[in-house]
Design a protein around this motif. Structure first.
Motif, PDB file in Angstrom:
ATOM      1  N   VAL A 128     -38.313  39.206 -12.220  1.00  0.00           N
ATOM      2  CA  VAL A 128     -38.040  38.058 -13.082  1.00  0.00           C
ATOM      3  C   VAL A 128     -39.330  37.461 -13.618  1.00  0.00           C
ATOM      4  CG1 VAL A 128     -37.173  35.687 -13.108  1.00  0.00           C
ATOM      5  CG2 VAL A 128     -35.824  37.492 -12.041  1.00  0.00           C
ATOM      6  N   THR A 131     -40.927  39.541 -16.173  1.00  0.00           N
ATOM      7  CA  THR A 131     -40.191  39.568 -17.440  1.00  0.00           C
ATOM      8  C   THR A 131     -40.273  38.239 -18.194  1.00  0.00           C
ATOM      9  OG1 THR A 131     -38.636  41.164 -16.522  1.00  0.00           O
ATOM     10  CG2 THR A 131     -37.930  39.962 -18.491  1.00  0.00           C
ATOM     11  N   MET A 132     -40.024  37.128 -17.490  1.00  0.00           N
ATOM     12  CA  MET A 132     -39.900  35.839 -18.168  1.00  0.00           C
ATOM     13  C   MET A 132     -41.058  34.890 -17.905  1.00  0.00           C
ATOM     14  SD  MET A 132     -36.748  34.346 -15.832  1.00  0.00           S
ATOM     15  CE  MET A 132     -36.467  32.958 -16.906  1.00  0.00           C
ATOM     16  N   GLY A 133     -41.964  35.255 -17.004  1.00  0.00           N
ATOM     17  CA  GLY A 133     -43.113  34.409 -16.739  1.00  0.00           C
ATOM     18  C   GLY A 133     -42.848  33.393 -15.641  1.00  0.00           C
ATOM     19  N   TYR A 135     -43.373  30.104 -15.469  1.00  0.00           N
ATOM     20  CA  TYR A 135     -42.856  28.784 -15.828  1.00  0.00           C
ATOM     21  C   TYR A 135     -41.338  28.786 -15.935  1.00  0.00           C
ATOM     22  CZ  TYR A 135     -47.642  27.295 -16.795  1.00  0.00           C
ATOM     23  OH  TYR A 135     -48.973  26.971 -16.676  1.00  0.00           O
ATOM     24  N   ARG A 136     -40.779  29.798 -16.610  1.00  0.00           N
ATOM     25  CA  ARG A 136     -39.319  29.877 -16.697  1.00  0.00           C
ATOM     26  C   ARG A 136     -38.700  30.152 -15.324  1.00  0.00           C
ATOM     27  NH1 ARG A 136     -40.785  32.474 -21.639  1.00  0.00           N
ATOM     28  NH2 ARG A 136     -39.992  31.348 -23.462  1.00  0.00           N
ATOM     29  N   ALA A 137     -39.421  30.899 -14.483  1.00  0.00           N
ATOM     30  CA  ALA A 137     -38.922  31.142 -13.128  1.00  0.00           C
ATOM     31  C   ALA A 137     -38.851  29.838 -12.338  1.00  0.00           C
ATOM     32  CB  ALA A 137     -39.821  32.146 -12.414  1.00  0.00           C
ATOM     33  N   LEU A 140     -35.799  27.941 -13.374  1.00  0.00           N
ATOM     34  CA  LEU A 140     -34.628  28.508 -12.706  1.00  0.00           C
ATOM     35  C   LEU A 140     -34.545  28.015 -11.265  1.00  0.00           C
ATOM     36  CD1 LEU A 140     -32.248  30.500 -12.943  1.00  0.00           C
ATOM     37  CD2 LEU A 140     -33.806  32.310 -12.217  1.00  0.00           C
TER      38      LEU A 140
END
Length: 380
Positions: A128, A131-133, A135-137, A140
């Motif tokens: 994750v 893929t999304m970096g 900050y976005r993790a 979440l």
């Protein structure tokens, strides 16, 4: 893991990475003794709910891009500070729901569930983050605290506070009384030291990122070519995987009278496999050793059940909070020391040294436990 990857990308420093990871443990030094008693003074479900909502807001703030390093550290500190009353309330609530050996089975199920989710989270988290970096993790992650709050509202019924006489002693008074209760008994002291032994075998998680970086470059003769976040996820998932397996086998196939007798041997098993890292093995061997270490960690189930039996229900949250405070402190300090040493020696000898030192301490505790164990009730 998102924080560890973020900091390592910025600094390339094992010490800085371990320092931030250690911040996920050290605030409990304060929060455990002072805040855990809130779960004895107020309704435990309400304490858990409030902690979840506040932590969701704090983790969401971490997800703001460009957040300064010092601000990240402050937010991590506050999030973990609130984990102390939450964990104390949860630990004190479970024996109210499950009694006798049902508590041991329930603890095992809770432990396996927790470790399984960590295992999947660490393993999937690496992909994750790649893929999304980070900050976005983190965003979440903030949502998961809201999910926890919804579970509490819908799945846990209200119960009154554990304070039967309605008295509201000060936090300092409750802390002193809890310390006398926990450390005034030889049996409880020994059980607490067994719990704190995990400071040795949890240390590798704190330097998993620099360890993964060396594995990814092939300096440890690795046979797999994977991104650093993915290898980090595999490493951090290894011990929870072993813990799930060990908890299942220990609770399902070991009868209650034998659990405490095996506690010393399993404690030694939790540390001994880490010594193999001194041989600079490839990733496959490291993962196998860390899984085996997690299997040995199943001894914590027996120690926890015996501890619960000896603590009055109305003081259980405070007692758990004190133990949890020391538990998190030794883990955080161990990780911080491990990061400092890894920056100078490399991750492999540091993990091996932690395993060797923990093995010696586990052997000593096993000898201390030999005499009093016969007087522990069989239901433990």
């Amino acid at each position: 893991m998102a924080l560890a990857v973020l900091v390592y990308d910025r600094t390339q420093s094992p010490l800085a990475t371990a320092a931030v990871y250690a911040l996920t443990y050290l605030p409990s030094i304060v929060g455990g003794p002072l805040l855990a008693g809130l779960a004895d003074r107020f309704a435990r479900r309400a304490v858990m709910l409030i902690c979840d909502l506040v932590r969701a807001a704090l983790v969401a703030a971490m997800a703001v891009p460009g957040m300064p390093f010092w601000a990240l550290c402050v937010l991590v500190f506050l999030v973990v500070l609130l984990s102390a009353p939450f964990s104390a309330a949860r630990a004190a609530l479970l024996p109210e729901v499950l009694e006798g050996d049902r508590y041991v089975i329930g603890s095992a199920i809770q432990n396996m569930t927790n470790q399984a989710v960590q295992m999947l989270g660490f393993a999937a988290g690496g992909a994750v983050i790649a893929t999304m970096g980070p900050y976005r993790a983190l965003a979440l992650d903030a949502a998961t605290f809201l999910g926890s709050a919804l579970i509490l509202v819908s799945g846990v019924r209200r119960r009154p506070s554990a304070s039967h006489d309605g008295s509201k002693p000060s936090m300092w008074t409750m802390t002193r009384a809890g310390a006398r209760l926990v450390f005034g008994s030889r049996k409880l002291r020994t059980l607490v030291l067994f719990a704190w032994l995990c400071g040795f075998y949890i240390l590798p998680e704190g330097i998993a990122v620099p360890y993964a970086a060396k594995l990814s470059t092939g300096t440890l003769f690795a046979t797999w070519t994977l991104p650093v976040p993915v290898i980090t996820g595999l490493l951090m998932a290894a011990m929870p995987t072993g813990t799930v397996l060990g908890a299942f086998l220990f609770s399902r196939f070991v009868p209650p009278p034998r659990r405490l007798r095996l506690m010393g041997w399993l404690a030694m098993l939790s540390c001994a496999p880490l010594i193999v890292t001194a041989l600079y093995p490839p990733l496959e061997v490291v993962l196998a050793a860390w899984v085996l270490s997690g299997v040995g960690g199943a001894y914590q189930l027996a120690a926890n059940a015996a501890f619960v039996q000896r603590v009055p229900a109305e003081r259980r949250a405070q007692a758990f909070g004190l133990v949890q405070s020391g538990l998190m402190a030794v883990q955080g300090i161990g990780i911080l020391v491990g990061g400092f040493a890894a920056e100078r020696l490399g991750p492999e000898p540091v993990v091996a040294l932690a395993g060797f030192t923990g093995l010696i301490c586990a052997a000593v505790l096993a000898l201390f436990w030999t005499e009093p164990r016969e007087r522990v009730p069989a239901a433990a």
